[in-house]
Design an enzyme around this catalytic site. Structure first.
Site, PDB file in Angstrom:
ATOM      1  N   ASP A   1      -8.418   0.715   8.492  1.00  0.00           N
ATOM      2  CA  ASP A   1      -8.281   2.255   8.195  1.00  0.00           C
ATOM      3  C   ASP A   1      -9.119   2.958   9.176  1.00  0.00           C
ATOM      4  O   ASP A   1      -8.555   4.317   9.629  1.00  0.00           O
ATOM      5  CB  ASP A   1      -8.794   2.607   6.954  1.00  0.00           C
ATOM      6  CG  ASP A   1      -7.858   1.745   5.666  1.00  0.00           C
ATOM      7  OD1 ASP A   1      -6.624   1.597   6.084  1.00  0.00           O
ATOM      8  OD2 ASP A   1      -8.662   1.513   4.719  1.00  0.00           O
TER       9      ASP A   1
ATOM     10  N   HIS B   1      -5.393   0.595  -2.030  1.00  0.00           N
ATOM     11  CA  HIS B   1      -5.806  -0.628  -1.846  1.00  0.00           C
ATOM     12  C   HIS B   1      -5.344  -1.412  -2.999  1.00  0.00           C
ATOM     13  O   HIS B   1      -5.993  -1.064  -4.346  1.00  0.00           O
ATOM     14  CB  HIS B   1      -7.388  -0.663  -1.619  1.00  0.00           C
ATOM     15  CG  HIS B   1      -7.582  -0.106  -0.186  1.00  0.00           C
ATOM     16  ND1 HIS B   1      -9.096  -0.233   0.282  1.00  0.00           N
ATOM     17  CD2 HIS B   1      -6.767   0.094   0.687  1.00  0.00           C
ATOM     18  CE1 HIS B   1      -9.037   0.165   1.506  1.00  0.00           C
ATOM     19  NE2 HIS B   1      -7.826   0.415   1.793  1.00  0.00           N
TER      20      HIS B   1
ATOM     21  N   GLU C   1       0.917  -1.288   0.044  1.00  0.00           N
ATOM     22  CA  GLU C   1      -0.091   0.087   0.208  1.00  0.00           C
ATOM     23  C   GLU C   1       0.991   1.315   0.035  1.00  0.00           C
ATOM     24  O   GLU C   1       1.672   1.323   0.600  1.00  0.00           O
ATOM     25  CB  GLU C   1      -0.626   0.053   1.142  1.00  0.00           C
ATOM     26  CG  GLU C   1      -2.100  -0.987   1.308  1.00  0.00           C
ATOM     27  CD  GLU C   1      -3.143  -0.680   2.063  1.00  0.00           C
ATOM     28  OE1 GLU C   1      -3.145   0.344   3.092  1.00  0.00           O
ATOM     29  OE2 GLU C   1      -3.996  -1.596   2.282  1.00  0.00           O
TER      30      GLU C   1
ATOM     31  N   HIS D   1      -4.027   6.869   0.371  1.00  0.00           N
ATOM     32  CA  HIS D   1      -3.353   5.538   0.547  1.00  0.00           C
ATOM     33  C   HIS D   1      -4.322   4.436  -0.506  1.00  0.00           C
ATOM     34  O   HIS D   1      -5.276   4.793  -1.078  1.00  0.00           O
ATOM     35  CB  HIS D   1      -3.451   4.801   1.676  1.00  0.00           C
ATOM     36  CG  HIS D   1      -4.676   4.395   2.414  1.00  0.00           C
ATOM     37  ND1 HIS D   1      -5.865   4.735   2.843  1.00  0.00           N
ATOM     38  CD2 HIS D   1      -5.150   3.069   2.322  1.00  0.00           C
ATOM     39  CE1 HIS D   1      -6.846   4.249   3.114  1.00  0.00           C
ATOM     40  NE2 HIS D   1      -6.234   3.080   2.814  1.00  0.00           N
TER      41      HIS D   1
HETATM   42 ZN   LIG Z   1      -6.975   0.976   3.422  1.00  0.00          ZN
END
Ligand SMILES: [Zn+2]
Length: 140
Positions: free
Chosen positions: A93, A82, A26, A80
């Site tokens: 998260d 995925h 990630e 961020h």
């Molecule tokens: Zn996430």
């Protein structure tokens, strides 16, 4: 729905490029803005180095915040990626980010599970729930 934040196609593409470069790990970073318009996308290091979660070292976050301050902008949110699931904030998260960065901080999630068709969605995390936000793409 009110527009939470505005950014250029180029800035959106910077987040997507980062997500594609780091996949399957990630990717993550910070978003600076002035008056609701993004001024800068700042890449951060995923301290977890994981395909399933991310965190940013608090010292690194502070360094970014100081640079954003110095540029006369403000921290507007985070992004961020995925890399194997849809771009919806995960329970992890929400647990990690929700208590510290509720609205007005925007959380962009960059979905690159299908590399050819990245999907970007924006969220507020409020009261333990992801609430989708609209964003506007500006010319430039
Ligand atoms: Zn996430």
């Amino acid at each position: 729905m009110a527009i939470a934040i505005r950014l250029t196609r180029a800035q959106l593409d910077q987040m997507i490029a980062h997500a594609l470069e780091d996949a399957p790990i990630e990717a993550c970073g910070l978003i600076a803005a002035r008056n609701g318009v993004v001024t800068e996308i700042r890449r951060a290091r995923n301290a977890e180095n994981s395909p399933y979660r991310f965190s940013i070292d608090p010292l690194e976050t502070r360094r970014h915040e100081e640079a954003i301050d110095a540029a006369g902008a403000e921290l507007a949110g985070f992004y961020h990626s995925h890399t194997g699931s849809p771009p919806i904030p995960s329970p992890t998260d929400i647990r990690m980010m929700g208590p510290f960065f509720g609205p007005p901080f925007v959380h962009f999630v960059i979905g690159v599970a299908d590399r050819a068709n990245p999907e970007v969605r924006a969220w507020y995390i409020q009261d333990g729930q992801p609430i989708e936000q609209e964003f506007e793409i500006l010319p430039g």
